[in-house]
Design a protein around this motif. Structure first.
Motif, mmCIF file in Angstrom:
data_model
loop_
_atom_site.group_PDB
_atom_site.id
_atom_site.type_symbol
_atom_site.label_atom_id
_atom_site.label_comp_id
_atom_site.label_asym_id
_atom_site.label_seq_id
_atom_site.Cartn_x
_atom_site.Cartn_y
_atom_site.Cartn_z
ATOM 1 N N VAL A 395 -40.713 43.530 24.714
ATOM 2 C CA VAL A 395 -40.231 42.149 24.803
ATOM 3 C C VAL A 395 -40.207 41.510 23.422
ATOM 4 O O VAL A 395 -39.282 40.754 23.083
ATOM 5 N N ARG A 396 -41.215 41.811 22.607
ATOM 6 C CA ARG A 396 -41.263 41.215 21.255
ATOM 7 C C ARG A 396 -40.085 41.703 20.406
ATOM 8 O O ARG A 396 -39.483 40.918 19.649
ATOM 9 N N PHE A 397 -39.744 42.987 20.530
ATOM 10 C CA PHE A 397 -38.607 43.509 19.767
ATOM 11 C C PHE A 397 -37.314 42.836 20.208
ATOM 12 O O PHE A 397 -36.489 42.415 19.374
ATOM 13 N N ALA A 398 -37.119 42.718 21.531
ATOM 14 C CA ALA A 398 -35.904 42.070 22.033
ATOM 15 C C ALA A 398 -35.846 40.611 21.622
ATOM 16 O O ALA A 398 -34.763 40.078 21.339
ATOM 17 N N SER A 399 -36.979 39.966 21.562
ATOM 18 C CA SER A 399 -37.009 38.544 21.206
ATOM 19 C C SER A 399 -36.756 38.325 19.730
ATOM 20 O O SER A 399 -36.024 37.404 19.346
ATOM 21 N N SER A 400 -37.346 39.161 18.885
ATOM 22 C CA SER A 400 -37.240 38.936 17.442
ATOM 23 C C SER A 400 -36.006 39.576 16.817
ATOM 24 O O SER A 400 -35.484 39.076 15.808
ATOM 25 N N LEU A 402 -33.146 40.982 18.838
ATOM 26 C CA LEU A 402 -31.925 41.053 19.647
ATOM 27 C C LEU A 402 -31.616 39.738 20.342
ATOM 28 O O LEU A 402 -30.982 39.709 21.399
ATOM 29 N N GLY A 403 -32.061 38.640 19.762
ATOM 30 C CA GLY A 403 -31.656 37.326 20.241
ATOM 31 C C GLY A 403 -32.410 36.793 21.436
ATOM 32 O O GLY A 403 -32.003 35.775 22.012
ATOM 33 N N GLY A 404 -33.481 37.458 21.865
ATOM 34 C CA GLY A 404 -34.276 36.944 22.973
ATOM 35 C C GLY A 404 -33.594 37.036 24.328
ATOM 36 O O GLY A 404 -33.926 36.281 25.248
ATOM 37 N N VAL A 405 -32.634 37.966 24.458
ATOM 38 C CA VAL A 405 -31.954 38.171 25.740
ATOM 39 C C VAL A 405 -31.959 39.656 26.059
ATOM 40 O O VAL A 405 -32.226 40.502 25.200
ATOM 41 N N VAL A 406 -31.656 39.977 27.311
ATOM 42 C CA VAL A 406 -31.503 41.379 27.702
ATOM 43 C C VAL A 406 -30.231 41.905 27.055
ATOM 44 O O VAL A 406 -29.140 41.381 27.306
ATOM 45 N N PRO A 407 -30.349 42.906 26.190
ATOM 46 C CA PRO A 407 -29.146 43.385 25.496
ATOM 47 C C PRO A 407 -28.197 44.133 26.419
ATOM 48 O O PRO A 407 -28.589 44.662 27.461
ATOM 49 N N VAL A 408 -26.937 44.170 26.018
ATOM 50 C CA VAL A 408 -25.927 44.925 26.756
ATOM 51 C C VAL A 408 -26.090 46.401 26.411
ATOM 52 O O VAL A 408 -26.214 46.770 25.248
ATOM 53 N N GLY A 409 -26.123 47.231 27.415
ATOM 54 C CA GLY A 409 -26.261 48.663 27.165
ATOM 55 C C GLY A 409 -26.123 49.438 28.457
ATOM 56 O O GLY A 409 -26.399 48.925 29.543
ATOM 57 N N GLU A 410 -25.690 50.674 28.349
ATOM 58 C CA GLU A 410 -25.552 51.523 29.522
ATOM 59 C C GLU A 410 -26.931 51.835 30.116
ATOM 60 O O GLU A 410 -27.907 51.977 29.382
ATOM 61 N N PRO A 411 -27.022 51.935 31.448
ATOM 62 C CA PRO A 411 -28.305 52.298 32.066
ATOM 63 C C PRO A 411 -28.803 53.638 31.522
ATOM 64 O O PRO A 411 -28.015 54.519 31.168
ATOM 65 N N LEU A 412 -30.131 53.775 31.457
ATOM 66 C CA LEU A 412 -30.743 55.011 30.993
ATOM 67 C C LEU A 412 -31.361 55.740 32.185
ATOM 68 O O LEU A 412 -32.453 55.396 32.639
ATOM 69 N N PRO A 413 -30.671 56.748 32.717
ATOM 70 C CA PRO A 413 -31.161 57.437 33.924
ATOM 71 C C PRO A 413 -32.555 58.028 33.747
ATOM 72 O O PRO A 413 -33.355 58.025 34.678
ATOM 73 N N PRO A 466 -26.832 50.557 16.124
ATOM 74 C CA PRO A 466 -27.121 49.306 16.844
ATOM 75 C C PRO A 466 -26.835 49.403 18.343
ATOM 76 O O PRO A 466 -27.593 48.874 19.157
ATOM 77 N N GLY A 467 -25.752 50.078 18.716
ATOM 78 C CA GLY A 467 -25.430 50.200 20.133
ATOM 79 C C GLY A 467 -26.487 51.000 20.883
ATOM 80 O O GLY A 467 -26.907 50.642 21.991
ATOM 81 N N GLY A 468 -26.917 52.106 20.268
ATOM 82 C CA GLY A 468 -27.965 52.910 20.880
ATOM 83 C C GLY A 468 -29.283 52.158 20.963
ATOM 84 O O GLY A 468 -30.030 52.287 21.941
ATOM 85 N N CYS A 469 -29.568 51.369 19.935
ATOM 86 C CA CYS A 469 -30.793 50.560 19.943
ATOM 87 C C CYS A 469 -30.775 49.573 21.099
ATOM 88 O O CYS A 469 -31.772 49.442 21.831
ATOM 89 N N ARG A 470 -29.654 48.864 21.280
ATOM 90 C CA ARG A 470 -29.564 47.895 22.382
ATOM 91 C C ARG A 470 -29.693 48.593 23.736
ATOM 92 O O ARG A 470 -30.346 48.078 24.652
ATOM 93 N N ARG A 471 -29.085 49.768 23.846
ATOM 94 C CA ARG A 471 -29.185 50.522 25.099
ATOM 95 C C ARG A 471 -30.635 50.909 25.386
ATOM 96 O O ARG A 471 -31.127 50.770 26.510
ATOM 97 N N ASP A 472 -31.331 51.390 24.351
ATOM 98 C CA ASP A 472 -32.721 51.815 24.536
ATOM 99 C C ASP A 472 -33.625 50.644 24.917
ATOM 100 O O ASP A 472 -34.485 50.768 25.798
ATOM 101 N N ILE A 473 -33.444 49.504 24.258
ATOM 102 C CA ILE A 473 -34.294 48.348 24.561
ATOM 103 C C ILE A 473 -33.971 47.799 25.949
ATOM 104 O O ILE A 473 -34.871 47.383 26.690
ATOM 105 N N ALA A 474 -32.675 47.827 26.325
ATOM 106 C CA ALA A 474 -32.330 47.405 27.690
ATOM 107 C C ALA A 474 -33.013 48.307 28.709
ATOM 108 O O ALA A 474 -33.540 47.846 29.740
ATOM 109 N N GLY A 475 -33.041 49.614 28.429
ATOM 110 C CA GLY A 475 -33.732 50.534 29.323
ATOM 111 C C GLY A 475 -35.223 50.269 29.375
ATOM 112 O O GLY A 475 -35.838 50.292 30.450
ATOM 113 N N CYS A 476 -35.837 50.018 28.213
ATOM 114 C CA CYS A 476 -37.278 49.742 28.177
ATOM 115 C C CYS A 476 -37.610 48.444 28.902
ATOM 116 O O CYS A 476 -38.646 48.347 29.578
#
Length: 664
Positions: A395-400, A402-413, A466-476
């Protein structure tokens, strides 16, 4: 969906509860009930205080109170302790209600009419010194079965045998120590031998029960069931509803077992559905589950089934997952012996969830286990290093970053598969009453999350991919949501805090393993879920073995007047109040004592007062206390406060007092 009627053993209202109580009958039930509710099952969880019988009268005599005053006081204490530990009863009643008395009396009369109860003239121990017949718990002696001293007239705790007063070797009156004599009196007996064949067959059909429960019952049945007196010569209890039984009450273990039903009846009556209790106790499709300690097996697996079956129309236990004992340094937790860690003492220093987890992973499910503070520290720090670390860093990484929102990214099966498999495993273990393994399996899901986070290194991929990072954080983040679900039965307060960080509400079990967070949804403020404990934390809980807190405290040792006058009490005014970082209980206060500079004082009142309640208010301060350092902050004084069943309350000076005034 199934219907469940869940109960936990009714605790005696003769003192506060300790961690042994919590581990045995209440935490496992609460985990089970929360899981069932999250799966949409129809669940009523009923309990209440057991307020009759000799344990109450003995405590009342010790405290100089009436039995009614005693149970009124401790019912409130016990109810609050359960609430603060997150035990989610549907109804928490008491056996002194009119509803319970009337129901217990009606069952007695039904069994009497059906021929399952009969009067007998018997020999009973009478204390000539006290001039009264002695109830079983007013008699002590040597157990006729195992030879241990300290057995009571109703039970030997050493071997678990249900004893009879006349069977004890060298019996003594527990009140005055005199040797009692045998006299005749009249009592009513439950004819248990009538149920021997039926109970044997019914128990043998319970093949999915714990071995310790079935083996204990088989031992009883092998010895042969005998009729048991279910009335006592006491003036405190449910009166026997017969004109010829004046001065006699129903035996507490007969009427207390009916407290589960009367608590359920009360629950639905208060909801305006007076007949709503019946499906939970009379529909054969309902699953009745009793959570108890092993010392209560005979009452819930033989006595209660005999009563319910004999009365007719009631369901029987679907399962009785009795636990063994949680010991402390090799000794049994005991209210009467004062060997305990009281729930309130713990809660005055730490939040509930770390202890809930520590007790769950050390649950005495199949054997006695031993509680140690080192084990608690290890489990608390495991929560901080694994679950707390993964949620906070995500949550801290997404907040600091990636703008404090759930990033856009493909689901991580792969992450959702981890969560889905984990939820299936944890749920299956809870359904089998294997809470220790379930808690361990839940933590393994959080470990997998940390492994994934470390392997993906989002702090690097933020620049390189950056795209892979957003996908990974969305999955986490979605894995964090699944962890909220999986840990909710064990750590309800923590689950709520995780939900606040993710911007979501209470989960359903089916949410685990799903991508439920919407891209672009705002996140809450990241926070530290657990505070790690160092080697010195035990000092706040020493001594581990404490005497039971008295409802009316006894005076301490006398002090000389000159010694008392050395204590300098002064009126202070609170100018500032701020939380101490990393300490849930502490405030740092700046207090005006009429001196040139305000005093800095650290006070453990954070759970009881908001900062705005303290500002510009007057307090009483011990002004000449030697300075101490707490959490790295020097404290130059101490606030006076009362500490009782109503919580911590600051002592306030009279109106018109000014900062610096001496209190004499």
């Amino acid at each position: 969906m199934a219907r469940y009627m869940v109960t936990s053993a009714l605790p005696y209202a003769n003192g506060p509860l300790h961690l042994g109580h919590l581990a045995g009958a209440y935490l496992p039930a609460d985990i089970f009930v929360r899981y069932l509710r999250m799966n949409g099952h129809d669940v009523v969880y009923a309990c209440g205080t057991d307020e009759h019988g000799v344990p109450i009268t003995i405590t009342a005599e010790k405290l100089g109170l009436t039995p009614r005053e005693t149970v009124d006081r401790f019912h409130g204490v016990i109810r609050q302790d359960f609430s603060d530990f997150g035990i989610s009863f549907s109804n928490f009643s008491r056996t002194t209600t009119n509803e319970h008395r009337e129901f217990a009396q009606s069952v007695f009369l039904d069994l009497l009419a059906l021929g399952h109860i009969a009067p007998r003239t018997i020999s009973q121990l009478y204390c000539p010194s006290c001039a009264r017949f002695l109830p079983d718990r007013y008699i002590g002696g040597t157990c006729p079965k195992c030879g241990c001293t300290g057995a009571r007239g109703d039970q030997c705790e050493a071997c678990g045998t249900w004893t009879e007063p006349l069977e004890l070797i060298e019996p003594k009156c527990s009140i005055c120590g005199a040797t009692p004599e045998v006299r005749e009196t009249r009592h009513w007996f439950l004819l248990l031998e009538r149920f021997q064949e039926w109970i044997t067959g019914w128990l043998e059909s319970r093949q999915d029960w714990k071995d310790n429960v079935l083996n204990y019952c088989r031992g009883w049945l092998k010895d042969g069931l005998r009729e048991r007196a279910i009335t006592r010569d006491l003036d405190w209890g449910v009166p026997v509803p017969l004109p010829e039984a004046a001065g006699k009450v129903l035996y507490v273990w007969f009427e207390a077992l009916l407290g589960y039903v009367s608590s359920t009846r009360e629950y639905f009556r208060l909801k305006g559905e007076p007949d709503g209790w019946e499906p939970y106790w009379k529909d054969p499709e309902t699953r009745l589950v009793h959570f108890i300690g092993k010392d209560n097996i005979v009452f819930h697996c033989i006595i209660e089934p005999a009563i319910l079956h004999g009365t007719g129309g009631f369901i029987l236990p679907w399962n009785v997952p009795a636990n063994e004992f949680l010991n402390i340094q090799g000794q049994k937790f005991s209210t009467s012996r004062g060997t305990a860690i009281w729930m309130r003492d713990y809660l005055n220093h730490f939040p509930a969830d770390p202890m809930r987890y520590a007790l769950a992973v050390n649950a005495p499910e199949t054997r006695d286990t031993d509680f140690t503070w080192d084990e608690f520290r290890s489990r608390n720090n495991e929560l901080a290093d694994v679950l707390g670390n993964f949620v906070n860093r995500t949550v801290r990484f997404a907040s600091s970053k990636l703008g404090g929102v759930v990033p856009v990214g493909e689901p991580l099966p792969e992450l959702m598969d981890i969560a889905s498999r984990g939820a299936i495993q944890v749920g299956g273990l809870i359904e089998k009453f294997r809470f220790k393994l379930a808690a361990t399996a839940a933590m393994e899901v959080a470990r997998e999350g940390n492994r994934f986070f470390d392997a993906r290194q989002p702090w690097k991929t933020l620049k390189t991919d950056p795209g892979g990072c957003r996908r990974d954080i969305a999955g986490c983040l979605n894995l964090c949501a699944s962890l909220q679900t999986i840990f909710a039965p064990f750590l309800p307060g923590t689950a709520e805090r995780i939900g606040a960080m993710l911007g979501i509400g209470a989960p359903q079990w089916s949410d685990a393993g799903k991508t439920i967070l919407k891209p672009g949804a705002p996140l809450g403020t990241p926070e530290i879920l657990f505070t790690k404990l160092d080697d010195g934390f035990q000092k706040v809980m020493e001594p581990v073995l404490e005497k039971q807190p008295e409802a009316v405290p006894e005076p301490g040792p006398l002090v000389d007047f000159d010694d008392f006058m050395k204590v300098e009490l002064r009126v202070g005014e609170v100018l500032e109040a701020s939380p101490v970082k990393g300490a849930d209980k502490l405030y740092k206060l700046m207090v005006n004592l009429g001196e040139r500079e305000p005093r800095q004082i650290v006070a453990g009142i954070r759970l009881h007062y908001e900062p705005e309640e303290l500002l510009n208010t007057l307090v009483v301060v011990v002004a000449n206390l030697k300075p101490v350092t707490l959490r790295g902050i020097e404290s130059r004084g101490m606030l006076l406060a009362s500490d009782g069943p109503g919580g911590v309350k600051l002592v306030r000076p009279s109106m018109g007092a000014t900062p610096g005034d001496r209190i004499r």
